[in-house]
Design an enzyme around this catalytic site. Sequence first.
Site, PDB file in Angstrom:
ATOM      1  N   LYS A   1       0.307   3.417  -2.993  1.00  0.00           N
ATOM      2  CA  LYS A   1      -0.892   4.239  -3.164  1.00  0.00           C
ATOM      3  C   LYS A   1      -0.576   5.727  -3.117  1.00  0.00           C
ATOM      4  O   LYS A   1      -1.255   6.539  -3.755  1.00  0.00           O
ATOM      5  CB  LYS A   1      -1.921   3.870  -2.095  1.00  0.00           C
ATOM      6  CG  LYS A   1      -2.422   2.439  -2.221  1.00  0.00           C
ATOM      7  CD  LYS A   1      -3.269   2.010  -1.034  1.00  0.00           C
ATOM      8  CE  LYS A   1      -3.698   0.555  -1.166  1.00  0.00           C
ATOM      9  NZ  LYS A   1      -4.451   0.073   0.006  1.00  0.00           N
TER      10      LYS A   1
ATOM     11  N   TYR B   1      -3.896  -2.674 -10.264  1.00  0.00           N
ATOM     12  CA  TYR B   1      -3.748  -2.436  -8.827  1.00  0.00           C
ATOM     13  C   TYR B   1      -2.782  -3.436  -8.193  1.00  0.00           C
ATOM     14  O   TYR B   1      -1.896  -3.061  -7.415  1.00  0.00           O
ATOM     15  CB  TYR B   1      -5.128  -2.522  -8.178  1.00  0.00           C
ATOM     16  CG  TYR B   1      -5.143  -2.467  -6.674  1.00  0.00           C
ATOM     17  CD1 TYR B   1      -4.996  -1.269  -5.994  1.00  0.00           C
ATOM     18  CD2 TYR B   1      -5.325  -3.632  -5.918  1.00  0.00           C
ATOM     19  CE1 TYR B   1      -5.028  -1.214  -4.614  1.00  0.00           C
ATOM     20  CE2 TYR B   1      -5.358  -3.589  -4.536  1.00  0.00           C
ATOM     21  CZ  TYR B   1      -5.202  -2.382  -3.889  1.00  0.00           C
ATOM     22  OH  TYR B   1      -5.234  -2.346  -2.529  1.00  0.00           O
TER      23      TYR B   1
ATOM     24  N   VAL C   1       1.256  -3.639   4.016  1.00  0.00           N
ATOM     25  CA  VAL C   1       1.263  -4.927   4.712  1.00  0.00           C
ATOM     26  C   VAL C   1       2.491  -5.773   4.380  1.00  0.00           C
ATOM     27  O   VAL C   1       2.676  -6.847   4.952  1.00  0.00           O
ATOM     28  CB  VAL C   1      -0.035  -5.727   4.454  1.00  0.00           C
ATOM     29  CG1 VAL C   1      -1.236  -4.974   4.994  1.00  0.00           C
ATOM     30  CG2 VAL C   1      -0.195  -6.060   2.980  1.00  0.00           C
TER      31      VAL C   1
ATOM     32  N   SER D   1       0.792  -1.230   0.000  1.00  0.00           N
ATOM     33  CA  SER D   1       0.000   0.000   0.000  1.00  0.00           C
ATOM     34  C   SER D   1       0.824   1.280   0.000  1.00  0.00           C
ATOM     35  O   SER D   1       0.269   2.368  -0.188  1.00  0.00           O
ATOM     36  CB  SER D   1      -0.958   0.011   1.198  1.00  0.00           C
ATOM     37  OG  SER D   1      -2.006  -0.910   1.003  1.00  0.00           O
TER      38      SER D   1
ATOM     39  N   TYR E   1      -4.113   3.500   8.148  1.00  0.00           N
ATOM     40  CA  TYR E   1      -5.365   2.755   8.353  1.00  0.00           C
ATOM     41  C   TYR E   1      -6.093   3.215   9.607  1.00  0.00           C
ATOM     42  O   TYR E   1      -6.140   4.412   9.897  1.00  0.00           O
ATOM     43  CB  TYR E   1      -5.090   1.250   8.368  1.00  0.00           C
ATOM     44  CG  TYR E   1      -4.319   0.763   7.182  1.00  0.00           C
ATOM     45  CD1 TYR E   1      -4.736   1.070   5.883  1.00  0.00           C
ATOM     46  CD2 TYR E   1      -3.149   0.026   7.327  1.00  0.00           C
ATOM     47  CE1 TYR E   1      -4.023   0.633   4.777  1.00  0.00           C
ATOM     48  CE2 TYR E   1      -2.440  -0.431   6.215  1.00  0.00           C
ATOM     49  CZ  TYR E   1      -2.880  -0.119   4.950  1.00  0.00           C
ATOM     50  OH  TYR E   1      -2.184  -0.548   3.859  1.00  0.00           O
TER      51      TYR E   1
END
Length: 303
Positions: free
Chosen positions: A66, A188, A257, A63, A239
């Site tokens: 992103k 993705y 992660v 992530s 998160y």
Amino acid sequence: MRIEDALLRAQQAAAPEVGRGHLADYIPGLASVDPHQFGMAIASCDGTVHVIGDADVPFSVQSISKVFTLALVIATEGEDIWRRVSREPSGNPFNSFLQLDQEAGRPRNPFINAGALVVTDRLQSLTGDASGALRDLMRRESGRPDVDSDPAVARSELEAGHRTYALAHLLASYGNLERPVDEVIDQYVAQCALSMSCRDLALAGLFLAGDGVASDGTALLSPRETKRINAVMLTCGTYDSAGEFAYRVGLPAKSGVGGGILAVIPDRGVACVWSPALGPSGSSAAGLAALDAFTTYSDWTVF
């Protein structure tokens, strides 16, 4: 305190947490990573890099990608993406369906999975090759022409990506995807499966610490756009533990992660820490401890 000394303090603070927690074993390609690894890199805006531990071992960025995908979309067409994605902390797990359905398919922020799918979808529409655009950016900014996706990790994410497919179909049902679901998922997953080291990521993120100026001296983002991405990182980048992270570390950051955390110190530089074992919210437990110590013992902080 010198950066080298602050890094040593960070490593010492992280040591009790290294290996504690769990691997992201719902992605088979990450389940076999040695959890007892730790690395950290600090890249200053002047180009100086300081490292400790396993800072040159490549890992799956997941992530963290992103942030860079969002930067590419904003660099290409400005801030229109905020019509489709909000900028609020979620307070829920990164792969939750609850708010997405309650809020008519508009994700809470671009750093949870649903929001990142929308950003990838838009980048795919803008470029025709979202993962390639991201890979090229990371190669340029890190100075590593061999940066690429790990095909084994990407394949395992596709095979185990039932919740990701479900989120994408839910987004599509609300009209918040422009491209076909399978196309968006492929792009993705390829982005998340990029393999980079702490050193690579710290260098790649320097434009976020330097008012959007890329490694070649051109403006990737405006200072205003850069400030706003950093603000969303501070409030949403870790998160449902963003409040705890801001309290302990006090830096804009994005976790993944794969065990990495990228943190930005505006006008100073970028820190990247990696240790694969994750805490309850999906961020590296040792990485959190290391960044907490680093900002405590150095003056690299926004507060």
